[in-house]
Motif scaffolding. Structure first.
Motif: not given
Ligand code: FMN
Length: 251
Positions: A6-8, A11, A49, A51, A81
């Motif tokens: 998880s970054g933000t 997750s 997810s 990309d 999305a």
């Molecule tokens: C590099 C990058 C690429 C991403 N690509 C997608 C994507 O292809 N489709 C999508 O629905 N969300 C995409 N996201 C959004 C993340 O999947 C979403 O914000 C996720 O909840 C982040 O999880 P975290 O808060 O645990 O880090 C992307 C985010 C990042 C940083």
């Protein structure tokens, strides 16, 4: 055991909620790869997810997990999305280790990458209305150890955009950089980086293992981390509302 990347915090929030209902523990992926988890009967993998695919860090580390082949394995993807191939890729990796995934689902959340395009992830908190309902369903399913897969088997966009080559290009675009004029060397970015890839001397320096999770960019109190060549605006920095900065700090 619920393993998360998880970054933000999206997750992590999902992992924590399922864990509190099922009595499982949560563990960051980077720690889980160093453990023998063959004694764990139920294994969850929660990661975003990126990309239309699983983050490179997840693809690199999942093959190294030591898991019980008979365990009930489930995957949950928080995405802005489209989950694309994020579930499919990791299922295939687990299958190559002789492990079948029993359950998978995706769940929509504010997109933390929106900030790179100058958009505000906090404008997407409306997604939490359905998030709560979906997470309740997932939690009940996991508790009952149901077998089901809820994701599109074929998304043409994902098969074009979710290739490793395309993802590598996208991640180069998203990769954050330190604005040395703003950086105070406080070290918060280094503490939240799930890859332990940031060193701080007088200023922060991002190492070669960046997976573009944007944890550093969203956590920096001085908006000194930028991506896509754009300055970071405080109002657009995002963290899941139930997750505190210290929860994202690795031990
Ligand atoms: C590099 C990058 C690429 C991403 N690509 C997608 C994507 O292809 N489709 C999508 O629905 N969300 C995409 N996201 C959004 C993340 O999947 C979403 O914000 C996720 O909840 C982040 O999880 P975290 O808060 O645990 O880090 C992307 C985010 C990042 C940083």
């Amino acid at each position: 055991m619920i393993i998360y990347f998880s970054g933000t915090g999206n997750s992590l929030a999902i992992a924590q909620q399922i864990a509190s209902a099922t009595g499982e523990r949560v563990m960051p992926l980077t720690e889980a790869v160093r453990k023998d988890l063959t004694g764990e009967r139920r294994i969850g993998l929660v990661y975003p997810s990126y990309d239309f695919n699983a983050p490179p860090a997840v693809r690199n580390l999942v093959p190294r997990l030591k898991l019980d082949k008979q365990a009930y394995v489930f995957i949950v993807i928080p995405c802005g999305a489209q989950a694309g191939n994020s579930i499919w890729t990791v299922r295939r990796m687990l299958r190559e280790k002789g492990i079948e995934t029993s359950y998978s689902h995706k769940i929509r959340v504010p997109d933390n990458s929106a900030i790179v395009f100058g958009r505000n992830p906090n404008d997407q908190v409306w997604k939490f209305a359905r998030f709560a309902k979906r997470l309740k369903t997932i939690t009940a399913d996991v508790q009952a150890e149901r077998h089901a897969h809820h994701f599109a088997w074929f998304s043409p966009l994902a098969w074009v955009m979710g290739t490793e080559r395309m993802q590598a290009w996208m991640i180069r675009t998203f990769r954050p950089a330190v604005n040395e004029k703003k950086c105070t060397g406080c070290g918060i970015c280094a503490r939240v980086c799930p890859m332990r890839n940031i060193g701080v001397d007088e200023k922060a320096g991002i190492g070669p293992h960046c997976t573009a999770c944007l944890a550093c960019l969203h956590a920096c109190p001085h908006q000194a981390i930028e991506a896509g060549g754009k300055a970071t605006v405080k109002e657009r920095q995002y963290r899941h509302p139930n997750i505190k900065l210290k929860d994202l700090t690795l031990r």
